[in-house]
Motif scaffolding. Structure first.
Motif, PDB file in Angstrom:
ATOM      1  N   HIS A 175       1.816  -0.292  -0.220  1.00 13.98           N
ATOM      2  CA  HIS A 175       2.468  -1.151  -1.793  1.00 13.98           C
ATOM      3  C   HIS A 175       2.140  -0.658  -3.811  1.00 13.98           C
ATOM      4  CE1 HIS A 175      -0.724  -4.015  -3.603  1.00 13.98           C
ATOM      5  NE2 HIS A 175      -0.720  -4.205  -2.251  1.00 13.98           N
ATOM      6  N   GLY A 176       3.198  -1.007  -4.431  1.00 14.43           N
ATOM      7  CA  GLY A 176       2.098  -0.589  -5.351  1.00 14.43           C
ATOM      8  C   GLY A 176       2.070  -1.320  -7.021  1.00 14.43           C
ATOM      9  N   PHE A 177       1.659  -2.592  -5.847  1.00 11.31           N
ATOM     10  CA  PHE A 177       1.741  -3.745  -6.897  1.00 11.31           C
ATOM     11  C   PHE A 177       0.245  -3.630  -8.045  1.00 11.31           C
ATOM     12  CE2 PHE A 177       4.923  -5.458  -4.671  1.00 11.31           C
ATOM     13  CZ  PHE A 177       5.337  -6.166  -5.479  1.00 11.31           C
ATOM     14  N   ASN A 178      -0.644  -3.107  -7.819  1.00 11.29           N
ATOM     15  CA  ASN A 178      -2.165  -2.661  -7.924  1.00 11.29           C
ATOM     16  C   ASN A 178      -1.983  -1.265  -8.898  1.00 11.29           C
ATOM     17  OD1 ASN A 178      -3.118  -4.654  -5.718  1.00 11.29           O
ATOM     18  ND2 ASN A 178      -2.819  -5.259  -7.808  1.00 11.29           N
ATOM     19  N   SER A 179      -1.013  -0.312  -9.450  1.00 10.06           N
ATOM     20  CA  SER A 179      -0.803   0.457  -9.708  1.00 10.06           C
ATOM     21  C   SER A 179      -1.129   0.847 -11.050  1.00 10.06           C
ATOM     22  CB  SER A 179       0.129   1.392  -9.718  1.00 10.06           C
ATOM     23  OG  SER A 179       0.746   1.325  -8.258  1.00 10.06           O
ATOM     24  N   GLY A 180      -1.376  -0.187 -11.804  1.00  9.09           N
ATOM     25  CA  GLY A 180      -1.698  -0.471 -13.188  1.00  9.09           C
ATOM     26  C   GLY A 180      -2.880  -1.121 -12.984  1.00  9.09           C
ATOM     27  N   GLY A 267       6.074   1.828  -7.040  1.00  6.44           N
ATOM     28  CA  GLY A 267       7.711   2.056  -6.944  1.00  6.44           C
ATOM     29  C   GLY A 267       7.490   1.580  -5.322  1.00  6.44           C
ATOM     30  N   SER A 268       6.644   1.136  -4.078  1.00  4.47           N
ATOM     31  CA  SER A 268       6.794   1.285  -3.079  1.00  4.47           C
ATOM     32  C   SER A 268       6.753  -0.398  -2.817  1.00  4.47           C
ATOM     33  CB  SER A 268       5.960   1.667  -2.023  1.00  4.47           C
ATOM     34  OG  SER A 268       6.065   0.754  -0.535  1.00  4.47           O
ATOM     35  N   MET A 269       8.108  -0.698  -1.847  1.00  2.00           N
ATOM     36  CA  MET A 269       7.729  -2.289  -1.272  1.00  2.00           C
ATOM     37  C   MET A 269       8.183  -1.890   0.097  1.00  2.00           C
ATOM     38  SD  MET A 269       8.282  -3.900  -3.488  1.00  2.00           S
ATOM     39  CE  MET A 269       8.810  -5.202  -2.842  1.00  2.00           C
ATOM     40  N   GLU A 270       6.906  -1.191   1.029  1.00  2.00           N
ATOM     41  CA  GLU A 270       7.605  -0.822   2.161  1.00  2.00           C
ATOM     42  C   GLU A 270       6.809  -1.850   3.126  1.00  2.00           C
ATOM     43  OE1 GLU A 270       6.537   2.844   3.003  1.00  2.00           O
ATOM     44  OE2 GLU A 270       8.305   4.255   1.931  1.00  2.00           O
ATOM     45  N   ALA A 271       5.357  -2.295   2.657  1.00  2.00           N
ATOM     46  CA  ALA A 271       3.961  -2.808   3.026  1.00  2.00           C
ATOM     47  C   ALA A 271       3.854  -1.988   4.518  1.00  2.00           C
ATOM     48  CB  ALA A 271       5.187  -4.525   3.818  1.00  2.00           C
TER      49      ALA A 271
END
Length: 391
Positions: A175-180, A267-271
């Protein structure tokens, strides 16, 4: 099909450490445990480091004020003096506290259900396993994704040889939730990227340990013999903990595998995706469509199998809750995990070893195997992404 009828004599008296208002996972635990009111009854908790906030939260979810405790030690001590005292405790706290809380509960004669990764080291896991066995107690681990019916369908099809000899195992959890960066991170995020509180890994332990355990549920007869791990800290402040990792592995039957885990896949929501490739066919399960299983036979059109259908194996149908056409999700998988652990506790209390052997649930051995896998990944990565033995 599961419909909420009791599978044990009475609900277990259940308590929580952590999982309060500001926690990320507490509600998932309560959804799982209380989905079947025949399995657990929430009677107490030490829900928060802030005692007042924890008491306020506990009362608002229906726990008596006098049984909302300031800390786990007070809870264990005071519940021990009650005729209706707690019997099983969920540990839903940061990683670095798991070992001490679990040990204290076991020493007080309480069964434990603990978040993953179980502990920091295999040595700690083995010590707790010996303690639990000596006291006749169960330690469950909340690999909450691992009881989807279609994962159990994969297990059945592999065991029956439907896809032939397993050759390749392909696992992802991204997932991308820690990209920042972590400048404005929540407290729950900050402890996950601090080695003192998270342990020796970030995404390997926080997310991919789920996927690894799920692969072991599907492939119980296949064991990894060696692995190679290459991990990265794309947000430099997280080093030495990784926010992205690639793991290659060799199985003892000659199959090969790979796992990619990442929390910076922007941007990924694939899990999660699990692909098992055999000599005759492949099976693919995706968390974004957990009620479906893709079955691809070489030379034939692909098939999509749906949960709750009579053509599925009984092992899958026995964990189905809502039936075909009705979407099941993560809360149903958590409910299945909690129910199976309740059955394990009941069987352990009764001395029913045959029942324990039949149950498929994440117990102390699964938790220990996950920590052993993490230790091997760290050992490989720190050696410069070298192959290491996994035993």
């Amino acid at each position: 099909m599961l419909n909420g009828e009791k599978l044990i004599e009475r609900p277990l008296r259940w308590g929580m450490v952590g999982g309060g208002r500001t926690g990320q996972v507490g509600y998932k635990h309560r959804l799982g445990a209380l989905r079947d009111n025949t399995a657990y009854r929430l009677v107490c908790g030490a829900f928060d480091l802030d005692a007042g906030r924890g008491r306020d939260f506990g009362e608002k979810i229906g726990v008596e004020a006098e049984r909302c405790y300031a800390d786990y030690r007070s809870m264990i001590a005071q519940e021990a003096g009650r005729a209706d005292g707690v019997e099983v405790v969920t540990v839903a706290t940061p990683n670095y506290t798991h070992y001490e809380i679990t040990k204290a509960c076991l020493e007080a004669g309480l069964h434990v259900i603990c978040e993953k990764p179980l502990f920091f080291t295999v040595r700690e896991c083995e010590e707790i396993e010996r303690l639990a066995e000596a006291r006749g107690l169960i330690v469950g681990v909340t690999y909450g994704y691992s009881a989807y019916p279609m994962l159990l369908q994969m297990r059945a099809m592999v065991a029956q040889g439907v896809i032939g000899e397993v050759r390749m195992v392909d696992l992802t959890y991204v997932h991308g939730f820690n990209s920042g960066d972590d400048a404005n991170a929540s407290e729950a995020q900050k402890w996950r990227t601090n080695p003192a509180t998270s342990g020796p890994t970030f995404v390997l332990g926080d997310i991919s340990t789920h996927t690894y355990y799920m692969s072991q549920v599907i492939l119980p007869e296949m064991k990894i013999s060696k692995l190679l791990c290459d991990r990265q800290s794309f947000i430099r402040s997280r080093a030495p903990l990784e926010d992205n990792a690639y793991v290659l592995f060799h199985y003892d039957n000659g199959a090969v595998g790979r796992l990619w885990c990442s929390s910076v896949c922007a941007g990924s929501m694939e899990a999660q995706t699990i692909r098992i490739v055999g000599s005759k066919a492949s099976l693919i399960w995706r968390e974004t469509a957990p009620n479906e299983l893709t079955y691809e036979i070489q030379g034939q059109p692909g098939q999509v199998m749906h949960h709750g259908m009579p053509y599925l194996d009984p092992i899958s149908l026995d964990s189905d809750r809502l039936g075909a056409l009705h979407t099941e999700g993560l809360s149903e998988s958590w409910a299945n995990i909690y129910l199976r652990i309740a059955q394990a506790i009941d069987a352990k209390n009764r001395g029913d070893e045959a029942m324990l052997a039949r149950l498929i649930y994440p117990g102390i051995k699964g938790g220990t195997d996950g920590v052993r896998w993490l230790e091997a990944c760290v050992r490989s990565a720190e050696a410069g992404a070298q192959w290491v033995d996994f035993a």
